[in-house]
Design an enzyme around this catalytic site. Sequence first.
Site, PDB file in Angstrom:
ATOM      1  N   HIS A  62       0.839  -1.187   0.000  1.00  0.00           N
ATOM      2  CA  HIS A  62       0.000   0.000   0.000  1.00  0.00           C
ATOM      3  C   HIS A  62       0.880   1.246   0.000  1.00  0.00           C
ATOM      4  CE1 HIS A  62       1.022  -0.672   4.144  1.00  0.00           C
ATOM      5  NE2 HIS A  62       0.030  -1.500   4.371  1.00  0.00           N
ATOM      6  N   ILE A 120       3.652   2.019   6.386  1.00  0.00           N
ATOM      7  CA  ILE A 120       3.060   1.701   7.686  1.00  0.00           C
ATOM      8  C   ILE A 120       2.564   2.965   8.385  1.00  0.00           C
ATOM      9  CG2 ILE A 120       3.598   0.915  10.032  1.00  0.00           C
ATOM     10  CD1 ILE A 120       3.141  -1.353   8.093  1.00  0.00           C
ATOM     11  N   GLY A 172       5.816  -3.931  26.959  1.00  0.00           N
ATOM     12  CA  GLY A 172       6.664  -2.893  26.416  1.00  0.00           C
ATOM     13  C   GLY A 172       6.042  -1.528  26.577  1.00  0.00           C
ATOM     14  N   GLU A 210       1.116   4.281  23.910  1.00  0.00           N
ATOM     15  CA  GLU A 210      -0.005   4.906  23.205  1.00  0.00           C
ATOM     16  C   GLU A 210      -1.221   3.989  23.186  1.00  0.00           C
ATOM     17  OE1 GLU A 210       2.399   7.918  20.175  1.00  0.00           O
ATOM     18  OE2 GLU A 210       1.094   6.369  19.342  1.00  0.00           O
ATOM     19  N   ALA A 257       4.558  -5.132  22.208  1.00  0.00           N
ATOM     20  CA  ALA A 257       5.123  -3.868  21.732  1.00  0.00           C
ATOM     21  C   ALA A 257       6.567  -3.776  22.191  1.00  0.00           C
ATOM     22  CB  ALA A 257       4.304  -2.692  22.260  1.00  0.00           C
ATOM     23  N   MET A 300      13.559   5.061  14.964  1.00  0.00           N
ATOM     24  CA  MET A 300      12.622   4.645  13.924  1.00  0.00           C
ATOM     25  C   MET A 300      11.372   5.519  13.973  1.00  0.00           C
ATOM     26  SD  MET A 300      13.264   0.566  13.979  1.00  0.00           S
ATOM     27  CE  MET A 300      14.833  -0.124  13.408  1.00  0.00           C
ATOM     28  N   ALA A 342       8.986   8.521  11.673  1.00  0.00           N
ATOM     29  CA  ALA A 342       8.637   8.947  10.318  1.00  0.00           C
ATOM     30  C   ALA A 342       9.352  10.228   9.929  1.00  0.00           C
ATOM     31  CB  ALA A 342       7.125   9.139  10.214  1.00  0.00           C
ATOM     32  N   HIS A 343       9.452  11.191  10.848  1.00  0.00           N
ATOM     33  CA  HIS A 343      10.091  12.460  10.498  1.00  0.00           C
ATOM     34  C   HIS A 343      11.597  12.300  10.310  1.00  0.00           C
ATOM     35  CE1 HIS A 343       9.237  12.225  14.866  1.00  0.00           C
ATOM     36  NE2 HIS A 343      10.420  12.772  15.051  1.00  0.00           N
ATOM     37  N   HIS A 386       0.663  35.358  25.163  1.00  0.00           N
ATOM     38  CA  HIS A 386      -0.121  35.049  26.363  1.00  0.00           C
ATOM     39  C   HIS A 386      -1.607  35.181  26.039  1.00  0.00           C
ATOM     40  CE1 HIS A 386      -1.260  35.007  30.624  1.00  0.00           C
ATOM     41  NE2 HIS A 386      -2.093  36.008  30.325  1.00  0.00           N
TER      42      HIS A 386
END
Length: 481
Positions: A37, A41, A195, A202, A284, A332, A334-335, A460
Amino acid sequence: MAENYDVIIIGSGPGGYIAAIRAAQLGLKTAIVEREHLAGICSNWGCIPTKALLRSAEIFHYAENAKNYGFKIDGKIEADLKAVVTRSRGIAERMNAGVGFLMKKNKVDVIWGEAKLTKPGEIVVSKTTKKPMQPQAPLPKNTKGEGTYTAKHIIVATGARPRALPGIEPDGKLIWTYFEAMVPPEMPKSLLVMGSGAIGIEFASFYRTMGVDVTVVELLPQVMPVEDAEISAFAKKQFEKQGMKIILDAKVTKVEKAANSITAHVELKDGKVEKITADRLISAVGVQGNIENIGLEALGVKTDRGCIVIDGYGKTNVPGIYAIGDVAGPPMLAHKAEHEAVVCVEKIAGLPNVHPMDKLKIPGCTYCSPQVASVGLTEAKAKESGYDIRVGRFPFVANGKAIALGEDQGMVKTIFDKKTGQLLGAHMVGAEVTELIQGFVVAMNLETTEEELMHTIFPHPTLSETMKESVLDAYGRALNA
């Protein structure tokens, strides 16, 4: 006869598709190979759809606590799990289609299939054997298929997959990876998360907010082990206040399966074993690079601990072959993959003043509740590196915007070199800190000192004021605490 390109990228995740776009922008004839795809990921099964799930959980939390904001909602608030998952998958499909559009817009050829390096400068693409876990959006009309393709420069961007521990391999039913955790057919009543890195915590946060009894088991002595110890400890207290159970210095040694539950044998620091039964277990324990079956071994491309070895510009030890993103090793993110892609392609194109990536300036973000974000050295690492440091801290409880939002549990911590005023690290926990951290990332890239940060005017009322106050605190000048 093989079709020739200037650059071929294997893999269309964040690293791959950004590399393709930048190469096309620089006038290089470019193709990208994908077997499953477009968008990889991150957009299909990682970064984006998980944030959609977490957003749904956040809305659920606010609805359940509407009275704290002056609203009365009659009746019980119920989550429609199917609708939550459908929304997340729809967003993933939108991202998938978006990358297809970008390939067409930038005149990048898409080659559909599985690529294998046969020699430097050549790949053979065969029919994909990978069954996609979601529908692929319509591909660009000029999509190519099986055949031999050549290029002077071939970039491997094949990403990574969940790591499995022997004897505790995911089975798709009782033991999940992040794939299954994102599309649960029904909400489990109890969950064990193995993990506490970004992925684990998350999902623990999502399921706990949705009402699941969650236990997290972490091998190391702190939750989110890569974070600053003080930030980690703060986050742990917040997780536990929410009802999450966290077991540190422990490991799952064995998992027994029943018809619709698991029992994990958890070995504690003192050697004792605690048995924990839960409906499901999420594994994880990290990810590993997709380096198999793409011809690396035959060409002699050097790998180490499941990842391709590269220099600061993505070059491997074999001329003409490069690697970027997760397959090229940690962090690891994405950015990191996206920036690595630009550096690699610009170096290939011969642009002047291309700088290798400084990994100390890569921000890390965890989208749990409360959020955690950081960049640079932790306090412990700064001391280990020999710096004489100043440390500043500022709590959200002293910030007007945080109080107004009802999100006053958080803190910002900054670390400076006492001798030069250099910002060595910044660490945050609290509402929207994943958006705030970029201010410190920019400051570090500009080699900003504490004096320049002190003279910067922060608007502020904003959460960002906690950033300036933490800098002031490092020098004994905090104004609001």
